[in-house]
Design a protein around this motif. Structure first.
Motif, PDB file in Angstrom:
ATOM      1  N   MET A   1       0.829  -1.197   0.000  1.00  0.00           N
ATOM      2  CA  MET A   1       0.000   0.000   0.000  1.00  0.00           C
ATOM      3  C   MET A   1       0.868   1.253   0.000  1.00  0.00           C
ATOM      4  N   PRO A   2       0.442   2.301  -0.736  1.00  0.00           N
ATOM      5  CA  PRO A   2       1.234   3.534  -0.747  1.00  0.00           C
ATOM      6  C   PRO A   2       1.265   4.190   0.628  1.00  0.00           C
ATOM      7  N   HIS A   3       2.328   4.923   0.861  1.00  0.00           N
ATOM      8  CA  HIS A   3       2.522   5.699   2.079  1.00  0.00           C
ATOM      9  C   HIS A   3       1.738   6.994   1.910  1.00  0.00           C
ATOM     10  N   ASN A   4       0.812   7.320   2.814  1.00  0.00           N
ATOM     11  CA  ASN A   4      -0.054   8.487   2.675  1.00  0.00           C
ATOM     12  C   ASN A   4       0.622   9.747   3.213  1.00  0.00           C
ATOM     13  N   ILE A   5       0.613  10.799   2.390  1.00  0.00           N
ATOM     14  CA  ILE A   5       1.365  12.018   2.667  1.00  0.00           C
ATOM     15  C   ILE A   5       0.437  13.222   2.677  1.00  0.00           C
ATOM     16  N   ALA A   6       0.627  14.126   3.646  1.00  0.00           N
ATOM     17  CA  ALA A   6       0.007  15.449   3.634  1.00  0.00           C
ATOM     18  C   ALA A   6       1.096  16.465   3.301  1.00  0.00           C
ATOM     19  N   ILE A   7       0.770  17.415   2.439  1.00  0.00           N
ATOM     20  CA  ILE A   7       1.755  18.434   2.049  1.00  0.00           C
ATOM     21  C   ILE A   7       1.204  19.807   2.403  1.00  0.00           C
ATOM     22  N   LEU A   8       1.861  20.478   3.335  1.00  0.00           N
ATOM     23  CA  LEU A   8       1.506  21.849   3.701  1.00  0.00           C
ATOM     24  C   LEU A   8       2.384  22.789   2.886  1.00  0.00           C
ATOM     25  N   GLY A   9       1.756  23.560   2.010  1.00  0.00           N
ATOM     26  CA  GLY A   9       2.518  24.401   1.095  1.00  0.00           C
ATOM     27  C   GLY A   9       2.725  23.705  -0.230  1.00  0.00           C
ATOM     28  N   SER A  10       1.675  23.068  -0.743  1.00  0.00           N
ATOM     29  CA  SER A  10       1.826  22.210  -1.924  1.00  0.00           C
ATOM     30  C   SER A  10       2.110  22.989  -3.199  1.00  0.00           C
ATOM     31  N   THR A  11       1.775  24.287  -3.243  1.00  0.00           N
ATOM     32  CA  THR A  11       2.000  25.054  -4.467  1.00  0.00           C
ATOM     33  C   THR A  11       3.329  25.795  -4.470  1.00  0.00           C
ATOM     34  N   GLY A  12       4.081  25.719  -3.372  1.00  0.00           N
ATOM     35  CA  GLY A  12       5.393  26.362  -3.310  1.00  0.00           C
ATOM     36  C   GLY A  12       6.470  25.501  -3.944  1.00  0.00           C
ATOM     37  N   SER A  13       7.709  25.974  -3.874  1.00  0.00           N
ATOM     38  CA  SER A  13       8.826  25.284  -4.515  1.00  0.00           C
ATOM     39  C   SER A  13       9.017  23.870  -3.968  1.00  0.00           C
ATOM     40  N   ILE A  14       9.075  23.723  -2.642  1.00  0.00           N
ATOM     41  CA  ILE A  14       9.253  22.394  -2.053  1.00  0.00           C
ATOM     42  C   ILE A  14       8.015  21.536  -2.277  1.00  0.00           C
ATOM     43  N   GLY A  15       6.835  22.133  -2.151  1.00  0.00           N
ATOM     44  CA  GLY A  15       5.601  21.381  -2.343  1.00  0.00           C
ATOM     45  C   GLY A  15       5.477  20.800  -3.733  1.00  0.00           C
ATOM     46  N   THR A  16       5.764  21.607  -4.756  1.00  0.00           N
ATOM     47  CA  THR A  16       5.644  21.108  -6.127  1.00  0.00           C
ATOM     48  C   THR A  16       6.683  20.035  -6.421  1.00  0.00           C
ATOM     49  N   GLN A  17       7.877  20.188  -5.854  1.00  0.00           N
ATOM     50  CA  GLN A  17       8.898  19.157  -6.057  1.00  0.00           C
ATOM     51  C   GLN A  17       8.557  17.878  -5.289  1.00  0.00           C
ATOM     52  N   THR A  18       7.891  18.021  -4.146  1.00  0.00           N
ATOM     53  CA  THR A  18       7.424  16.843  -3.417  1.00  0.00           C
ATOM     54  C   THR A  18       6.397  16.072  -4.244  1.00  0.00           C
ATOM     55  N   LEU A  19       5.482  16.793  -4.879  1.00  0.00           N
ATOM     56  CA  LEU A  19       4.488  16.132  -5.730  1.00  0.00           C
ATOM     57  C   LEU A  19       5.151  15.480  -6.940  1.00  0.00           C
ATOM     58  N   ASP A  20       6.210  16.083  -7.436  1.00  0.00           N
ATOM     59  CA  ASP A  20       6.958  15.456  -8.532  1.00  0.00           C
ATOM     60  C   ASP A  20       7.551  14.127  -8.081  1.00  0.00           C
ATOM     61  N   VAL A  21       8.121  14.102  -6.866  1.00  0.00           N
ATOM     62  CA  VAL A  21       8.661  12.848  -6.323  1.00  0.00           C
ATOM     63  C   VAL A  21       7.543  11.821  -6.160  1.00  0.00           C
ATOM     64  N   ILE A  22       6.409  12.234  -5.620  1.00  0.00           N
ATOM     65  CA  ILE A  22       5.273  11.322  -5.431  1.00  0.00           C
ATOM     66  C   ILE A  22       4.816  10.740  -6.765  1.00  0.00           C
ATOM     67  N   SER A  23       4.800  11.588  -7.807  1.00  0.00           N
ATOM     68  CA  SER A  23       4.347  11.117  -9.121  1.00  0.00           C
ATOM     69  C   SER A  23       5.284  10.072  -9.708  1.00  0.00           C
ATOM     70  N   ARG A  24       6.546  10.110  -9.301  1.00  0.00           N
ATOM     71  CA  ARG A  24       7.521   9.148  -9.822  1.00  0.00           C
ATOM     72  C   ARG A  24       7.490   7.819  -9.063  1.00  0.00           C
ATOM     73  N   PHE A  25       6.855   7.814  -7.905  1.00  0.00           N
ATOM     74  CA  PHE A  25       6.781   6.593  -7.094  1.00  0.00           C
ATOM     75  C   PHE A  25       5.334   6.346  -6.650  1.00  0.00           C
ATOM     76  N   PRO A  26       4.417   6.187  -7.599  1.00  0.00           N
ATOM     77  CA  PRO A  26       2.996   6.035  -7.222  1.00  0.00           C
ATOM     78  C   PRO A  26       2.718   4.787  -6.404  1.00  0.00           C
ATOM     79  N   GLU A  27       3.582   3.787  -6.526  1.00  0.00           N
ATOM     80  CA  GLU A  27       3.386   2.576  -5.739  1.00  0.00           C
ATOM     81  C   GLU A  27       3.827   2.764  -4.293  1.00  0.00           C
ATOM     82  N   ARG A  28       4.615   3.802  -4.016  1.00  0.00           N
ATOM     83  CA  ARG A  28       5.130   4.054  -2.671  1.00  0.00           C
ATOM     84  C   ARG A  28       4.367   5.152  -1.933  1.00  0.00           C
ATOM     85  N   PHE A  29       3.930   6.196  -2.673  1.00  0.00           N
ATOM     86  CA  PHE A  29       3.399   7.389  -2.021  1.00  0.00           C
ATOM     87  C   PHE A  29       2.077   7.817  -2.636  1.00  0.00           C
ATOM     88  N   LYS A  30       1.208   8.360  -1.778  1.00  0.00           N
ATOM     89  CA  LYS A  30      -0.036   8.985  -2.238  1.00  0.00           C
ATOM     90  C   LYS A  30      -0.235  10.288  -1.489  1.00  0.00           C
TER      91      LYS A  30
END
Length: 389
Positions: A1-30
């Motif tokens: 099962m993917p690891h469930n993540i909350a992102i505070l500041g999802s539209t900022g620089s770190i937030g958008t890069q975090t979503l990029d990482v999540i998109s590359r590992f859909p089996e690991r993170f949601k």
């Protein structure tokens, strides 16, 4: 099962890069919870793509737009800073990436600690403002913090497998920002456009200005003191213009360990999300043959007096760092709006330190009151009005 993540500041620089990482590992993170400050259109785009359970916009005036766009998709919506803090107690995620800017990260982080969530910490101001309180809460909680800032991630990685009693010194590297080679006279006349042109990193406006003043390095020294439970006299900064060595640890036997990598925040994000597990990268790795030399030099506190605020805050203790952070938030905004000069960022902070009452052993309520008082004082000083957070 993917690891469930909350992102505070999802539209900022770190937030958008975090979503990029999540998109590359859909089996690991949601991405289960996405929260943003005011960029509602980008938050909507992210929610449509990643389908979180909850999307939060801190700016309540943007809520109706968020609700209209996402409710038909079955995505729960909320607004306001209180909603962001309340969301930390939800049972549908176990890790939160705190990627908001400034003081706004403090209350949600405290709620996440009390709820026992794991924290990927990208909001350095949480520990700058209330390091003593936060570390005390961490001692009473199962929460584990893995830093996302490249410098603190580097130290964290260098300490894996080491006995902390053998650590002699932490060495935090700094790029030197855009004004490293400027004279004091040249620095006095720099413009916001010049300050926003960072030579190495692509960051948001606030952290880019903090890098230009080198207050970000003062903040990182304060953060390191609390993250790694080390006395302030054993933390130092060194200027490393190439930004390849992200930080170092010196041990009592004279050995120095360093973590190297290209200037790409996705590396520490992957490491934090993976719970200190190294995940593969599709990016081009570091090749030392591409660099003719790696250089290091002492920072100049006369050109960058904000550096001196780290030892001051740590030696003074209490609410001193909270005052510094709040005054700086206003001063940076005032500089960007061309209401004050670049050197006046520092004097705005020192004026606030002189004006705001010192509290030796602050409670959370004291930190909140201090923040509000320092914001109000600095607004009056600079003529720059901010939306109080």
């Amino acid at each position: 099962m993917p690891h469930n993540i909350a992102i505070l500041g999802s539209t900022g620089s770190i937030g958008t890069q975090t979503l990029d990482v999540i998109s590359r590992f859909p089996e690991r993170f949601k991405a289960t919870v996405l929260a943003a400050g005011s960029n509602v259109e980008q938050l909507i785009e992210q929610a449509i793509r990643f389908r979180p359970s909850l999307a939060i916009i801190a700016d309540e005036s943007k809520y109706e737009r968020l609700r209209e766009a996402l409710s038909p998709l079955g995505i729960e919506t909320a607004a306001g800073s209180a909603a962001m803090a309340d969301a930390m107690e939800r049972p549908d995620f176990d890790t939160v990436v705190t990627a908001t800017v400034g003081y706004s990260g403090l209350l949600p982080t405290i709620r996440a600690i009390r709820a026992g969530k794991q924290i990927a910490l990208a909001n350095k101001e949480t520990l700058v403002v209330a390091g003593e309180l936060v570390t005390r809460l961490l001692a009473e909680s199962p929460t584990r913090v893995i830093p996302v800032d490249s410098e603190h991630s580097a130290i964290y990685q260098c300490l894996v497998g080491e006995d902390n009693s053998t650590v002699s010194k932490l060495i935090i590297t700094a790029s030197g920002g855009p004004f490293r080679t400027f004279t004091r006279e040249q620095i006095a006349d720099v413009t916001p456009a010049q300050a926003l042109h960072h030579p190495r990193w692509n960051m948001g406006a606030k952290i880019t200005i903090d890098s230009a003043t080198m207050l970000n390095k003062a903040f990182e020294i304060i953060e390191a003191r609390w993250l790694f439970d080390i006395t302030p006299d054993r933390i130092e900064a060194v200027v490393h213009p190439q930004s390849i060595v992200h930080s170092m640890v010196e041990f009592i036997d004279g050995a120095v360990k360093a973590q190297l990598g290209i200037p790409d925040m996705r590396l520490p994000i992957r490491y934090a999300l993976g719970d200190a597990t190294r995940l593969p990268s599709s990016e081009r790795p570091l090749s030392l043959s591409d660099y003719a030399q790696l250089t290091f030099e002492k920072p100049d506190p006369e050109k960058f007096p904000c550096l001196t605020l780290a030892p001051y805050a740590l030696n003074r203790g209490g609410n001193a760092a909270c005052i510094i952070n709040a005054a700086n938030e206003v001063a940076v905004r005032a500089f960007l709006e061309e209401k004050i000069s670049f050197p006046q960022i520092y004097t705005t902070i020192t004026d606030a330190l002189a004006a705001i009452p010192f509290v030796n052993t602050p409670t959370l309520d004291d930190y909140v009151a201090t923040h509000r008082a320092a914001i109000a004082f600095s607004e009056e000083k600079t003529g720059c009005k901010m939306k109080l957070r």
